[in-house]
Scaffold this active site. Structure first.
Site, PDB file in Angstrom:
ATOM      1  N   HIS A  55     -49.903   4.180 -13.364  1.00 51.52           N
ATOM      2  CA  HIS A  55     -49.297   2.831 -12.687  1.00 51.52           C
ATOM      3  C   HIS A  55     -48.226   2.816 -13.333  1.00 51.52           C
ATOM      4  O   HIS A  55     -47.324   1.985 -12.770  1.00 51.52           O
ATOM      5  CB  HIS A  55     -50.398   1.875 -12.992  1.00 51.52           C
ATOM      6  CG  HIS A  55     -51.740   1.879 -11.991  1.00 51.52           C
ATOM      7  ND1 HIS A  55     -51.530   1.524 -10.799  1.00 51.52           N
ATOM      8  CD2 HIS A  55     -52.513   2.295 -12.338  1.00 51.52           C
ATOM      9  CE1 HIS A  55     -52.752   1.592 -10.128  1.00 51.52           C
ATOM     10  NE2 HIS A  55     -53.641   2.091 -10.908  1.00 51.52           N
ATOM     11  N   ASP A  84     -44.911   1.670 -11.163  1.00 56.57           N
ATOM     12  CA  ASP A  84     -43.887   0.499 -11.364  1.00 56.57           C
ATOM     13  C   ASP A  84     -42.537   1.072 -11.567  1.00 56.57           C
ATOM     14  O   ASP A  84     -41.774   0.267 -10.831  1.00 56.57           O
ATOM     15  CB  ASP A  84     -44.409   0.038 -12.751  1.00 56.57           C
ATOM     16  CG  ASP A  84     -45.852  -0.814 -12.424  1.00 56.57           C
ATOM     17  OD1 ASP A  84     -46.268  -1.031 -11.591  1.00 56.57           O
ATOM     18  OD2 ASP A  84     -46.261  -1.386 -13.637  1.00 56.57           O
ATOM     19  N   ASN A  97     -49.599   6.751  -7.945  1.00 54.59           N
ATOM     20  CA  ASN A  97     -50.361   6.093  -8.808  1.00 54.59           C
ATOM     21  C   ASN A  97     -51.706   6.910  -9.456  1.00 54.59           C
ATOM     22  O   ASN A  97     -51.743   6.862 -10.647  1.00 54.59           O
ATOM     23  CB  ASN A  97     -50.945   4.760  -8.479  1.00 54.59           C
ATOM     24  CG  ASN A  97     -49.863   3.680  -8.280  1.00 54.59           C
ATOM     25  OD1 ASN A  97     -48.790   3.471  -9.146  1.00 54.59           O
ATOM     26  ND2 ASN A  97     -50.069   2.684  -7.610  1.00 54.59           N
ATOM     27  N   GLU A 135     -46.837  -2.238  -2.570  1.00 57.82           N
ATOM     28  CA  GLU A 135     -45.666  -1.310  -2.250  1.00 57.82           C
ATOM     29  C   GLU A 135     -44.912  -1.681  -1.191  1.00 57.82           C
ATOM     30  O   GLU A 135     -44.331  -0.993  -0.445  1.00 57.82           O
ATOM     31  CB  GLU A 135     -46.167   0.099  -2.205  1.00 57.82           C
ATOM     32  CG  GLU A 135     -46.843   0.516  -1.210  1.00 57.82           C
ATOM     33  CD  GLU A 135     -48.490   0.215  -1.255  1.00 57.82           C
ATOM     34  OE1 GLU A 135     -49.236   0.762  -0.565  1.00 57.82           O
ATOM     35  OE2 GLU A 135     -48.734  -0.550  -2.124  1.00 57.82           O
ATOM     36  N   ASP A 187     -42.748   0.167   3.702  1.00 60.98           N
ATOM     37  CA  ASP A 187     -43.936   0.451   3.125  1.00 60.98           C
ATOM     38  C   ASP A 187     -43.729   1.844   2.430  1.00 60.98           C
ATOM     39  O   ASP A 187     -43.426   2.974   3.416  1.00 60.98           O
ATOM     40  CB  ASP A 187     -45.354   0.535   3.853  1.00 60.98           C
ATOM     41  CG  ASP A 187     -46.597   0.660   3.148  1.00 60.98           C
ATOM     42  OD1 ASP A 187     -47.276  -0.535   2.515  1.00 60.98           O
ATOM     43  OD2 ASP A 187     -46.868   1.935   2.877  1.00 60.98           O
TER      44      ASP A 187
END
Length: 306
Positions: free
Chosen positions: A181, A185, A176, A211, A168
């Site tokens: 975002h 990405d 973000n 994530e 994680d």
């Protein structure tokens, strides 16, 4: 070797184009047979299977997605047999003006077999697309359960060790929120690319959700798995992720490892890796902890650390 969605889509597109060109060759052959027109000179070449549009594409392939594929290899054999038969029939037409029904039926059966195998390969490639996460170009969660089921069954049958690891990204929500975002990405793609590139050929990984990533380490004892995972974790510290303003964002990740146990379900094994991940985050993040190492008080705890 990473089989991205774009690579697979391109292969399907080129495959269909090559098949269309081969149908053109077949249609010309039939017109010549039915209407008595002279056959194209390529029909009288013993290596005509290399000269047609499909053959030129087939023998120029270097992609491991195809070149080592059993169906792809079989297609090449059938295609060659098809052209060799066409060469024999063309020679008979040239000398005797006709061919037997038996010869023609055999040729058509070869052509139908060729077409079927082509469609089988295309459909299989399309199925692969549904198994890949479109953002990161690694396995998605649904497809990964097939891999885990295989490794679980093998561990049960052979007693060979296997470990799974939940990953994680630390403070990903802040990335973000700060950069947007699109940058988030980009981070996910970079991390997926890095991790898959550093894993062993027989290891596998999926995007588990958001994530989170899940890694399977077959034939690996817990101590070895922890060394592998820590190497990945340290490597992420220096992974450069470029932003559009010539700056870079740095990331860390937490890792939870679990030795696959065959006396519980696959889902329960994943839960163990998830609980170890929680312990890694609770303990300060950017570390790798095995389920067997965590304190009893943290086992089965609710995950509320992000």
């Amino acid at each position: 070797m990473r089989f991205t969605t774009e690579k697979i889509k391109l292969i399907i597109q080129v495959l269909e184009q090559a098949v269309s060109e081969h149908r053109g060759w077949l249609n010309d052959w039939h017109r010549s047979l039915i209407f008595g027109q002279p056959l194209a000179s390529t029909c009288f070449l013993k290596d005509s299977y290399r000269k047609c549009g499909f053959g030129q594409w087939y023998y120029s392939q270097s992609s491991p997605i195809l070149s080592d594929h059993s169906v792809f290899i079989l297609i090449g054999q059938i295609h060659r047999d098809l052209h060799n038969k066409a060469f024999v029939l063309a020679d008979k037409i040239k000398h005797y003006g006709t061919i037997s029904i038996k010869d023609y039926d055999f040729f058509i059966a070869k052509e139908q077999d060729f077409s079927k195998k082509i469609f089988d390969l295309r459909d299989e490639l399309r199925e692969v697309l549904f198994e890949i996460d479109p953002l990161t170009d690694i396995f998605n969660r649904q497809a990964f359960f097939r891999i885990l089921s295989y490794e679980y069954e093998r561990a049960s049958r052979t007693g060979q060790p296997c470990c799974i690891c939940m990953v994680d990204l630390d403070h990903f929500k802040a990335i973000n929120d700060t950069y947007g975002h699109l940058v988030g990405d980009r981070v996910l793609r970079a991390v997926a690319h890095y991790l898959t590139g550093k894993l062993r050929p027989y290891d596998s990984m999926c995007r588990y959700g958001g994530e989170e990533f899940l890694i399977c380490l077959p034939n690996t004892k817990l101590d070895k798995a922890k060394k592998i995972v820590n190497r990945l974790r340290i490597g992420l510290l220096s992974l450069p992720i470029d932003l559009d303003n010539d700056k870079q964002v740095k990331i860390t990740a937490s890792f939870g490892i679990a030795k696959m146990a065959i006396n519980i379900t696959i889902n329960d094994n994943i839960i163990r890796a998830d609980e170890a991940l929680y312990a890694a985050k609770y303990g300060g993040r950017n570390q790798a902890i095995a389920y067997e190492e965590i304190r009893p008080a943290l086992k089965n705890a609710r995950r509320n650390v992000k």
